[in-house]
Design an enzyme around this catalytic site. Structure first.
Site, short mmCIF file in Angstrom:
data_model
loop_
_atom_site.label_atom_id
_atom_site.label_comp_id
_atom_site.label_asym_id
_atom_site.label_seq_id
_atom_site.Cartn_x
_atom_site.Cartn_y
_atom_site.Cartn_z
N ARG A 144 -92.56 -25.19 35.06
CA ARG A 144 -93.09 -25.81 36.28
C ARG A 144 -92.43 -25.18 37.51
O ARG A 144 -93.04 -24.35 38.18
CB ARG A 144 -92.85 -27.34 36.25
CG ARG A 144 -93.73 -28.11 37.21
CD ARG A 144 -93.26 -28.14 38.66
NE ARG A 144 -91.92 -28.68 38.80
CZ ARG A 144 -91.24 -28.64 39.95
NH1 ARG A 144 -91.79 -28.10 41.02
NH2 ARG A 144 -90.01 -29.11 40.01
N ASP A 145 -91.20 -25.54 37.77
CA ASP A 145 -90.54 -25.03 38.98
C ASP A 145 -90.52 -23.51 38.96
O ASP A 145 -90.64 -22.86 40.00
CB ASP A 145 -89.11 -25.57 39.03
CG ASP A 145 -88.51 -25.51 40.43
OD1 ASP A 145 -89.26 -25.32 41.39
OD2 ASP A 145 -87.28 -25.65 40.55
N HIS A 197 -79.37 -29.42 40.06
CA HIS A 197 -80.51 -28.48 40.03
C HIS A 197 -80.14 -27.34 40.98
O HIS A 197 -80.44 -27.38 42.17
CB HIS A 197 -81.76 -29.23 40.49
CG HIS A 197 -83.02 -28.42 40.51
ND1 HIS A 197 -84.02 -28.55 39.57
CD2 HIS A 197 -83.45 -27.45 41.34
CE1 HIS A 197 -85.00 -27.72 39.83
NE2 HIS A 197 -84.68 -27.03 40.91
N CYS A 248 -87.33 -17.15 44.77
CA CYS A 248 -86.94 -17.88 45.96
C CYS A 248 -88.02 -17.70 47.02
O CYS A 248 -88.22 -16.59 47.51
CB CYS A 248 -85.61 -17.35 46.46
SG CYS A 248 -85.08 -18.12 47.98
N ASN A 274 -84.24 -20.35 40.49
CA ASN A 274 -83.52 -21.24 39.56
C ASN A 274 -82.51 -20.48 38.72
O ASN A 274 -82.78 -19.36 38.29
CB ASN A 274 -84.52 -21.86 38.56
CG ASN A 274 -85.42 -22.90 39.18
OD1 ASN A 274 -86.53 -22.59 39.58
ND2 ASN A 274 -84.94 -24.12 39.28
#
Lengths: 351, 351
Positions: free
Chosen positions: A49-50, A255, A288, A297
Site C-alpha cells: 500500500r504505502d 513508521h 519519497c 519507507n
C-alpha cells in the site's frame, strides 16, 4: 559483576528467543543486546500500500496478488493490502476491492494466512462503504486504517482540510468500523517535520494521537513521512508522547522513512522507548514524494536484520523475505531498495 | 550569531557545541540526545582511497585532485588520499605519488588545507619507500596507515600471509615511519565476521589491535569490512576491546560499511562506548567486493546527518559535503550512494 559503565550494552550471550507460532529458519545466529533479550516485535508490512502507491507505475492486479501471497509466507503477521481511496487521486490503488475479495475467498487455501491481519487504508465514509462492500469478514483478519496529519500545512495540502476537520471526518468512520467488528489503526504523518510547516511540535502529535485513540483506534502509527527524524528528535517526540502525555508505548507504532538514512537508528531509539510495532516496506517499495530519487519507507529486510541482530524476535524469515524483495523489484523493473536484499542477492549471484 | 531561519527542529535549542578551528554553517539546527550534548568527533574521509579503490573505473588524476580539493573545503580534517600499493594489484591507486606531491606543493594555496591530515595506505617497506620518495613533510600534515586483518582466512586471501606474518611485516614499516616523524594509523579488517572464516572472535581482534598499538600506531580503526555487524555484535566487540582488554576508546576508530544497512545504528553503539573517530566515504564511494551491487563504506553525508542529529559536533558543513558527493557521483557516472545526498539533490532539483 565487574563491568565498566557502558550505558548502552554489556556482553552477554543470547538466551533462546521466544518464538512465534512456529520455528523459523534465520539467516544468521545473532547475539542480542541484553536488555532486549526475549523481546518480540510485530512488523506491519506496508509495501503493497504505502509502497506501491508511491511507485510511478500502476502494478497489475496479478502482480499485487502474487506479492501479497509471497509476503504471507514469510512469517509476517500484519500486511497492508491496499487503500480505498478515489482512483482519481491514487490510480495505483484502484483494484483494492478485487484484492480484498480475492484474499477473503482464498484465505483458507494457505494455512499461513489464517493468522494474518490484512489492513486497508480508508480515508472517509465512502471508502469505508467500498471496504464493507468488498465483503471482509469481521474479526482479526481484516482491519482498516485512517490517516491524519500532525502538521496543518500537510493536512491542508494532502487532505484539503485542517487537522481538526480531518479528525472530525474520521470519527464516524472509526465508530462505524468498530461497530461492524473491525479494528481501526490510526496513522499520523509528518510527526517530526513537514515540507510545508517545518518542525512539528511534539505536543501537536500528542494531541492528534490522543484524539485517534479516544475515537477508538487500537494503535497509532507515528509517521516520519519525509524521513528527517534523528535519534534526538525521535527521542524528544517519544518522551513527549509516552512520558509527558502518558500515552502507553503499546498503543504506538513507529513508521520511519529512510530518506536521510536514519530509519534503523531511529528504530533503536523507538525500541528503547518501549515501541514494539514497526512499519516497513519490502525492498523499500515506494519512494519519497518530496525528493525525486530519494529513499522512502525503510526496507523490511533491513529492519528485520537490525531487529534480529539486536536480539529482538520478529518471527520473519529474512532469507525468504529477501527473496520476495528481489522478486518484486524485478517484477516492477526497479532497483531493490533494501541494502540487505542487494547484499544477499549479490552473494547468491556470486555463488 | 545569526542562525538561518529554517531550522529543522527548533523546540529545544542546541547547546553551543565546541567548535573546531572556525565556525561552520550547518544545514539544520539539530537537537541533541542529552548524553551527547557537547560531544565532538573526528571524521576520517576515506572516499578517495577505500572508496575509489573499489570503484570499477580508474579515476583520472585530475578528478582525484579535484575531489581532494573539494573535500578539503568541507570542514573535514582527516582525508585519506591514496595508497602506495602495487599498481599491478590495485590499478586504481597507481597515481598516489603524484597526488601526494601535488598536495604538498599546493598546501599553502588553500588556507583550509593547513590543518588537514592527508593519509596514505602503505602495505609494506616498498610502499613506505614510495611514500617517502614522494616528498611528504613530516608532522601532522601527512601520515601513513597499515592494514591488518583480524581473520586468518581474509589475511591469507587478501595479504597472502597469516595474521602474525602480516604483523611481523608491518613492524619495521611502522617503526621507520615513526622514526621519520610520521604518525601511523592501523586498520583491522573483518572485525565482526569474514567471508572466509565466519564470525571473528572479539579476542582475536583485541590481540591484533594490541599489537598494532604496541608497534607504534596512534590509533586503530576497526573495519566491519563486509558490513555484517549489528548493534549486538558491535557492542560485544567493543565491550571486549575496551572493557575486558582495557584498550582506551580514544585509541579506536569505527570503520563501518553499510552493506546490510546497519552502519548508522552501529555508529550509535560505538558512540555509546566512547568511540569518537569515525571513517566514512563521501557519497558512499566504493562498494562491496563481496557482493556485487551491495553498499560499501557508510556515506559521510549520512554519518554527519546522524551525528549532528544526535547532538554530536562534526565540524563538517553538510550541505557543502553533499555537493561534493553529487559532483563526484556525476564525475564518475555512478549513482550517489548517500541517501542524504540523494534527498538533498532531489529537493534542490524540485526547487
Amino acid at each position: 559483576m565487574t563491568r565498566p559503565p557502558l550505558p548502552l550494552v554489556r556482553t552477554l550471550s543470547h538466551p533462546a528467543p521466544s518464538r512465534l507460532s512456529r520455528p523459523r529458519r534465520h539467516l544468521r545466529t545473532f547475539t542480542s543486546l541484553p536488555r532486549f533479550a526475549g523481546t518480540s516485535v510485530r512488523i506491519v508490512e506496508v509495501g503493497a500500500r504505502d509502497g506501491l502507491q508511491n511507485e510511478k507505475t500502476t502494478v497489475p492486479l496479478e502482480t499485487k496478488l502474487e506479492l501479497l501471497s509471497r509476503l504471507s509466507k514469510t512469517g509476517l503477521r500484519h500486511i497492508e493490502a491496499g487503500s480505498f481511496v478515489s482512483p482519481k487521486w491514487v490510480p495505483q490503488m484502484a483494484n483494492t476491492s478485487a484484492i480484498l475479495s480475492h484474499l477473503e475467498a482464498t484465505r483458507d487455501d494457505e494455512p499461513e494466512r489464517r493468522d494474518i491481519t490484512y489492513s486497508y487504508l480508508v480515508p472517509n465514509e465512502k471508502g469505508l462503504a467500498s471496504f464493507l462492500d468488498a465483503g471482509p469478514a469481521p474479526g482479526a483478519g481484516n482491519e482498516i486504517a485512517v490517516f491524519a496529519s500532525a502538521s496543518e500545512g500537510f493536512s491542508r495540502s494532502n487532505l484539503n482540510c485542517s487537522v481538526a476537520e480531518s479528525l472530525r471526518r474520521f470519527a464516524p468512520v472509526v465508530e462505524r468500523a468498530c461497530a461492524r467488528g473491525f479494528r481501526v489503526r490510526g496513522y499520523v504523518s509528518m510527526v517530526i517535520a513537514c515540507p510545508y510547516s517545518d518542525a512539528t511540535p511534539p505536543a501537536a502529535v500528542a494531541a492528534v494521537v490522543r484524539q485517534l485513540l479516544d475515537m477508538g483506534c487500537y494503535e497509532v502509527s507515528l509517521g516520519d513521512t519525509n524521513g528527517v527524524g534523528t535519534p534526538a528528535t525521535v527521542a524528544k517526540l517519544l518522551a513527549c508522547l509516552i512520558g509527558e502525555n502518558a500515552i502507553p508505548a503499546e498503543k504506538l507504532a513507529a513508521h520511519f522513512h529512510d530518506t536521510y538514512g536514519q530509519a534503523i537508528v531511529n528504530s533503536l531509539v523507538a525500541l528503547e522507548h518501549g515501541i514494539r510495532t514497526f512499519d516497513a516496506s519490502v525492498s523499500g517499495l515506494g519512494g519519497c514524494p518530496y525528493a525525486a530519487g530519494a529513499t522512502g519507507n525503510v526496507a523490511t529486510e533491513d529492519l528485520v536484520y537490525f531487529l534480529e541482530g539486536t536480539g529482538v524476535h520478529t518471527g520473519v524469515d529474512l532469507e525468504q523475505l529477501a527473496g520476495v524483495g528481489e522478486w518484486v523489484s524485478k517484477a516492477l523493473g526497479r532497483r531493490n531498495g533494501s541494502r540487505v536484499g542487494r547484499a544477499l542477492a549479490g552473494k547468491k549471484r556470486a555463488g
